[in-house]
Design a protein around this motif. Structure first.
Motif, PDB file in Angstrom:
ATOM      1  N   GLU A  47     -16.359 -49.664  26.609  1.00 31.01           N
ATOM      2  CA  GLU A  47     -14.987 -49.504  26.121  1.00 31.01           C
ATOM      3  C   GLU A  47     -14.944 -48.748  24.797  1.00 31.01           C
ATOM      4  OE1 GLU A  47     -12.118 -53.113  27.553  1.00 31.01           O
ATOM      5  OE2 GLU A  47     -13.417 -53.506  25.852  1.00 31.01           O
ATOM      6  N   GLY A  48     -16.010 -48.885  24.010  1.00 33.68           N
ATOM      7  CA  GLY A  48     -16.036 -48.282  22.688  1.00 33.68           C
ATOM      8  C   GLY A  48     -15.923 -46.768  22.694  1.00 33.68           C
ATOM      9  N   LEU A  49     -16.211 -46.116  23.840  1.00 31.64           N
ATOM     10  CA  LEU A  49     -16.063 -44.665  23.911  1.00 31.64           C
ATOM     11  C   LEU A  49     -14.643 -44.226  23.557  1.00 31.64           C
ATOM     12  CD1 LEU A  49     -18.026 -43.555  27.118  1.00 31.64           C
ATOM     13  CD2 LEU A  49     -18.615 -43.135  24.733  1.00 31.64           C
ATOM     14  N   LEU A  50     -13.680 -45.097  23.803  1.00 36.05           N
ATOM     15  CA  LEU A  50     -12.292 -44.754  23.547  1.00 36.05           C
ATOM     16  C   LEU A  50     -11.931 -44.856  22.066  1.00 36.05           C
ATOM     17  CD1 LEU A  50     -10.627 -46.456  26.630  1.00 36.05           C
ATOM     18  CD2 LEU A  50     -11.322 -44.076  26.357  1.00 36.05           C
ATOM     19  N   LEU A  51     -12.859 -45.341  21.257  1.00 36.48           N
ATOM     20  CA  LEU A  51     -12.664 -45.370  19.805  1.00 36.48           C
ATOM     21  C   LEU A  51     -13.734 -44.545  19.095  1.00 36.48           C
ATOM     22  CD1 LEU A  51     -11.641 -49.077  19.110  1.00 36.48           C
ATOM     23  CD2 LEU A  51     -10.180 -47.046  19.103  1.00 36.48           C
ATOM     24  N   GLN A  52     -14.299 -43.571  19.809  1.00 39.23           N
ATOM     25  CA  GLN A  52     -15.319 -42.701  19.230  1.00 39.23           C
ATOM     26  C   GLN A  52     -14.643 -41.483  18.604  1.00 39.23           C
ATOM     27  OE1 GLN A  52     -18.246 -41.319  22.044  1.00 39.23           O
ATOM     28  NE2 GLN A  52     -19.809 -41.078  20.476  1.00 39.23           N
ATOM     29  N   THR A  53     -15.152 -41.059  17.455  1.00 41.35           N
ATOM     30  CA  THR A  53     -14.577 -39.913  16.763  1.00 41.35           C
ATOM     31  C   THR A  53     -15.204 -38.619  17.263  1.00 41.35           C
ATOM     32  OG1 THR A  53     -16.206 -39.861  14.977  1.00 41.35           O
ATOM     33  CG2 THR A  53     -14.336 -41.380  14.729  1.00 41.35           C
ATOM     34  N   VAL A  54     -14.663 -37.505  16.794  1.00 40.96           N
ATOM     35  CA  VAL A  54     -15.176 -36.208  17.205  1.00 40.96           C
ATOM     36  C   VAL A  54     -16.602 -35.993  16.705  1.00 40.96           C
ATOM     37  CG1 VAL A  54     -14.336 -34.906  15.207  1.00 40.96           C
ATOM     38  CG2 VAL A  54     -14.475 -33.773  17.427  1.00 40.96           C
ATOM     39  N   THR A  55     -16.996 -36.701  15.640  1.00 45.53           N
ATOM     40  CA  THR A  55     -18.360 -36.590  15.115  1.00 45.53           C
ATOM     41  C   THR A  55     -19.333 -37.535  15.817  1.00 45.53           C
ATOM     42  OG1 THR A  55     -17.950 -38.252  13.408  1.00 45.53           O
ATOM     43  CG2 THR A  55     -17.472 -35.954  12.844  1.00 45.53           C
ATOM     44  N   GLY A  56     -18.824 -38.357  16.732  1.00 38.10           N
ATOM     45  CA  GLY A  56     -19.678 -39.321  17.414  1.00 38.10           C
ATOM     46  C   GLY A  56     -19.752 -40.666  16.743  1.00 38.10           C
ATOM     47  N   ASP A  57     -19.067 -40.806  15.597  1.00 38.01           N
ATOM     48  CA  ASP A  57     -19.027 -42.092  14.902  1.00 38.01           C
ATOM     49  C   ASP A  57     -17.960 -42.994  15.535  1.00 38.01           C
ATOM     50  OD1 ASP A  57     -20.957 -41.354  12.886  1.00 38.01           O
ATOM     51  OD2 ASP A  57     -19.396 -40.076  12.032  1.00 38.01           O
ATOM     52  N   TYR A  58     -17.930 -44.235  15.061  1.00 33.05           N
ATOM     53  CA  TYR A  58     -16.935 -45.189  15.532  1.00 33.05           C
ATOM     54  C   TYR A  58     -16.118 -45.700  14.350  1.00 33.05           C
ATOM     55  CZ  TYR A  58     -19.484 -45.157  19.934  1.00 33.05           C
ATOM     56  OH  TYR A  58     -20.083 -44.748  21.098  1.00 33.05           O
ATOM     57  N   VAL A  59     -14.978 -46.251  14.661  1.00 32.03           N
ATOM     58  CA  VAL A  59     -14.123 -46.803  13.603  1.00 32.03           C
ATOM     59  C   VAL A  59     -14.804 -48.025  12.992  1.00 32.03           C
ATOM     60  CG1 VAL A  59     -12.067 -45.942  14.764  1.00 32.03           C
ATOM     61  CG2 VAL A  59     -12.828 -48.271  15.203  1.00 32.03           C
ATOM     62  N   GLU A  60     -14.295 -48.478  11.859  1.00 28.54           N
ATOM     63  CA  GLU A  60     -14.891 -49.620  11.174  1.00 28.54           C
ATOM     64  C   GLU A  60     -14.859 -50.867  12.052  1.00 28.54           C
ATOM     65  OE1 GLU A  60     -12.923 -50.159   7.484  1.00 28.54           O
ATOM     66  OE2 GLU A  60     -13.691 -48.293   6.599  1.00 28.54           O
ATOM     67  N   ASP A  61     -15.834 -51.741  11.830  1.00 31.96           N
ATOM     68  CA  ASP A  61     -16.015 -52.890  12.711  1.00 31.96           C
ATOM     69  C   ASP A  61     -14.787 -53.786  12.789  1.00 31.96           C
ATOM     70  OD1 ASP A  61     -18.533 -52.050  13.329  1.00 31.96           O
ATOM     71  OD2 ASP A  61     -19.591 -53.559  12.146  1.00 31.96           O
ATOM     72  N   ASP A  62     -14.106 -53.997  11.656  1.00 34.28           N
ATOM     73  CA  ASP A  62     -12.973 -54.909  11.695  1.00 34.28           C
ATOM     74  C   ASP A  62     -11.865 -54.381  12.603  1.00 34.28           C
ATOM     75  OD1 ASP A  62     -12.488 -52.824   9.949  1.00 34.28           O
ATOM     76  OD2 ASP A  62     -11.205 -54.030   8.625  1.00 34.28           O
ATOM     77  N   VAL A  63     -11.660 -53.067  12.607  1.00 32.63           N
ATOM     78  CA  VAL A  63     -10.670 -52.478  13.512  1.00 32.63           C
ATOM     79  C   VAL A  63     -11.203 -52.464  14.942  1.00 32.63           C
ATOM     80  CG1 VAL A  63      -9.337 -50.396  14.042  1.00 32.63           C
ATOM     81  CG2 VAL A  63      -9.742 -51.051  11.660  1.00 32.63           C
ATOM     82  N   TYR A  64     -12.457 -52.058  15.086  1.00 31.11           N
ATOM     83  CA  TYR A  64     -13.085 -51.953  16.404  1.00 31.11           C
ATOM     84  C   TYR A  64     -12.970 -53.269  17.164  1.00 31.11           C
ATOM     85  CZ  TYR A  64     -16.777 -50.732  19.816  1.00 31.11           C
ATOM     86  OH  TYR A  64     -17.486 -50.470  20.956  1.00 31.11           O
ATOM     87  N   TYR A  65     -13.371 -54.355  16.514  1.00 29.81           N
ATOM     88  CA  TYR A  65     -13.410 -55.637  17.212  1.00 29.81           C
ATOM     89  C   TYR A  65     -12.046 -56.331  17.267  1.00 29.81           C
ATOM     90  CZ  TYR A  65     -18.410 -54.992  17.319  1.00 29.81           C
ATOM     91  OH  TYR A  65     -19.663 -54.477  17.562  1.00 29.81           O
ATOM     92  N   SER A  66     -11.064 -55.811  16.539  1.00 34.25           N
ATOM     93  CA  SER A  66      -9.713 -56.333  16.707  1.00 34.25           C
ATOM     94  C   SER A  66      -9.028 -55.717  17.925  1.00 34.25           C
ATOM     95  CB  SER A  66      -8.878 -56.047  15.455  1.00 34.25           C
ATOM     96  OG  SER A  66      -8.596 -54.663  15.331  1.00 34.25           O
ATOM     97  N   LEU A  67      -9.548 -54.569  18.374  1.00 33.60           N
ATOM     98  CA  LEU A  67      -8.937 -53.869  19.505  1.00 33.60           C
ATOM     99  C   LEU A  67      -9.740 -53.999  20.791  1.00 33.60           C
ATOM    100  CD1 LEU A  67      -7.907 -50.562  17.653  1.00 33.60           C
ATOM    101  CD2 LEU A  67      -6.443 -52.504  18.234  1.00 33.60           C
ATOM    102  N   LEU A  68     -11.044 -54.261  20.662  1.00 30.30           N
ATOM    103  CA  LEU A  68     -11.915 -54.341  21.829  1.00 30.30           C
ATOM    104  C   LEU A  68     -12.686 -55.647  21.813  1.00 30.30           C
ATOM    105  CD1 LEU A  68     -13.353 -50.701  21.878  1.00 30.30           C
ATOM    106  CD2 LEU A  68     -11.488 -51.613  23.266  1.00 30.30           C
ATOM    107  N   ASP A  69     -13.230 -55.995  22.956  1.00 28.49           N
ATOM    108  CA  ASP A  69     -14.000 -57.232  23.095  1.00 28.49           C
ATOM    109  C   ASP A  69     -15.220 -57.197  22.165  1.00 28.49           C
ATOM    110  OD1 ASP A  69     -16.023 -59.146  24.247  1.00 28.49           O
ATOM    111  OD2 ASP A  69     -14.393 -59.482  25.669  1.00 28.49           O
TER     112      ASP A  69
END
Length: 448
Positions: A47-69
């Motif tokens: 699921e995290g692919l949908l929160l991947q940036t153009v540089t291949g990074d991911y959003v900060e953990d607190d946001v990531y895990y508030s939106l995804l499992d």
């Protein structure tokens, strides 16, 4: 799935590229042997692919895990048999199939760009309306440059020379790259892409491809496939095709102009036109919605730091949501047409925008205007570049702040999508700020 299986066998396909579009518009997925693809009838991706940036990074953990499992689970991706394309540049018979994303409970994944467009189309369907769109894609051809610090340069054409100066609508300048465009047209025909005319645009080696009008979802799919096709054709001929919004200093930016209209789903008659041929109230409300909500949804049309360079002063891009008849200085141009084909051209989206999200946002803004009966401002006569009452945010930061505060977008697109999209774009912006530019080195290194 059976028809899809038959098609794969009929075309002797050996590999299938299973594709989804991420928020940026990058094609992500898996390459599968055809036998495995038929057996599994889909694929699973994090699921995290949908929160991947153009540089291949991911959003900060607190946001990531508030939106995804928090367990980083997979989503389930199912192929759409209507989004099946050959890959003519592959050495072996290969197909690409665009997939839809679902959560583990079988619900459409809200962070999916394609699902957002389908969500907007459902709103129109519930009203008995059917939107029709036609994208126009601008892009540059450039020399290959290995070092990203080096400015881009025009490629060498058939004449052995670089293009110089502005060559708007020049046939000869476009013909400089005939072998490349012959491959592009052949490949698009093999894939069934509904492309129409090729135009040499204003910039040096800047081109434009227009798509025929049609179903928004199918055309968003085709834009995704076309970008891949154009890049591959360019690489085959030793050059680069870029859809950056503003790739070259002091050259015009590249847009994705969106022509849009709405017809009655049962009769096919335009709801933008009265029986006497005049503009309908629904048409004016649609315009009013675009004017009211595009400034709130601007990051969906201008998603990158580079996107806002297209809106700098003295550029050819309109930085407003004014409207006018046959007026290219307006962000919303009404092309001359017969009554049935009355439409609005949204000239604000950049070529770098995710087509699913830009089309979804443009249609949603118009839809909200139709539902809320938003009256537009008076049409502009003459130049609209200098008009300031309907201007837009000038930076990505300001645009994201405005989007974040728009409750209407949250109501229609969902809190999860709005929060996720903003988080991805803010992460990209923070990455951008870490890079020291050549301007800083040139003017500050020995001067301050």
């Amino acid at each position: 799935m059976k028809d899809l299986e038959n098609w794969l066998h009929e075309h002797r396909i050996t590999e299938v590229e299973c594709v989804i579009s991420d928020i940026t518009g990058i094609a992500r997925g898996k390459i599968s042997p055809v036998s495995k693809f038929i057996t599994e009838k889909g694929m699973r991706l994090p699921e995290g692919l949908l929160l991947q940036t153009v540089t291949g990074d991911y959003v900060e953990d607190d946001v990531y895990y508030s939106l995804l499992d928090p367990a980083d689970i997979d989503m389930h991706c199912h192929p759409d048999p209507e989004a099946l394309y050959l890959i003519p540049w592959a050495q072996e018979p290969t197909a690409q199939v665009i997939h839809d994303c679902y959560d583990r409970d079988g619900n459409p994944q809200e962070l999916s760009a394609r699902n957002q467009l389908k969500r907007v189309l459902k709103l129109y369907e519930e009203q008995g309306w059917k939107p029709i769109v036609s994208p126009e894609m601008e892009f540059y051809l450039t020399k290959r440059v290995a070092d990203p610090d080096f400015p881009l340069q025009p490629p060498i054409g058939r004449s052995g020379r670089e293009e110089t100066g502005r060559q708007s609508f020049s046939i000869d300048a476009a013909n400089e790259f005939d072998p490349l465009f012959e491959d592009m047209y052949d490949w698009c025909e093999i894939q069934g892409l509904d492309i129409d005319t090729l135009i040499h645009e204003e910039g040096t080696a800047q081109m434009e491809i227009n798509f025929r009008h049609g179903d928004p979802l199918q055309l968003a799919d085709q834009v995704l496939i076309f970008k891949r096709t154009m890049r591959e054709a360019a690489l085959k001929h030793g050059v680069v095709a870029t859809f950056m919004a503003k790739p070259i200093t002091r050259e015009p930016g590249s847009a994705m102009h969106l022509h849009q209209s709405v017809v009655d789903a049962n009769t096919g008659i335009s709801v933008f036109t009265n029986p006497d041929g005049s503009m309908s109230d629904l048409f004016l409300y649609h315009l009013g919605g675009l004017q009211k909500y595009i400034p709130e949804a601007l990051p969906l049309f201008a998603p990158n730091v580079n996107s806002f360079r297209r809106f700098l002063p003295d550029t050819s891009a309109p930085v407003n949501v004014e409207w006018g008849m046959e007026n290219r200085t307006c962000g919303l141009r009404i092309p001359e047409s017969d009554a049935q084909n009355r439409r609005v051209e949204n000239r604000l989206a950049g070529a770098d925008a995710n087509a699913y999200l830009a089309i979804a946002a443009s249609l949603l803004c118009g839809y909200m205007g139709m539902i809320e009966k938003v009256q537009p401002s008076p049409p502009v006569q003459g130049r609209a570049y200098e008009r300031r009452n309907l201007r837009l945010p000038f930076t990505l930061e300001a645009a994201l702040e405005r989007m974040e505060q728009c409750q209407k977008l949250r109501d229609y697109m969902g809190n999860k999508f709005i929060e996720g999209y903003i988080a991805v774009k803010r992460t990209e912006n923070e990455n951008f700020k870490q890079v020291i530019s050549s301007w800083e080195r040139e003017f500050l290194l020995l001067s301050v």
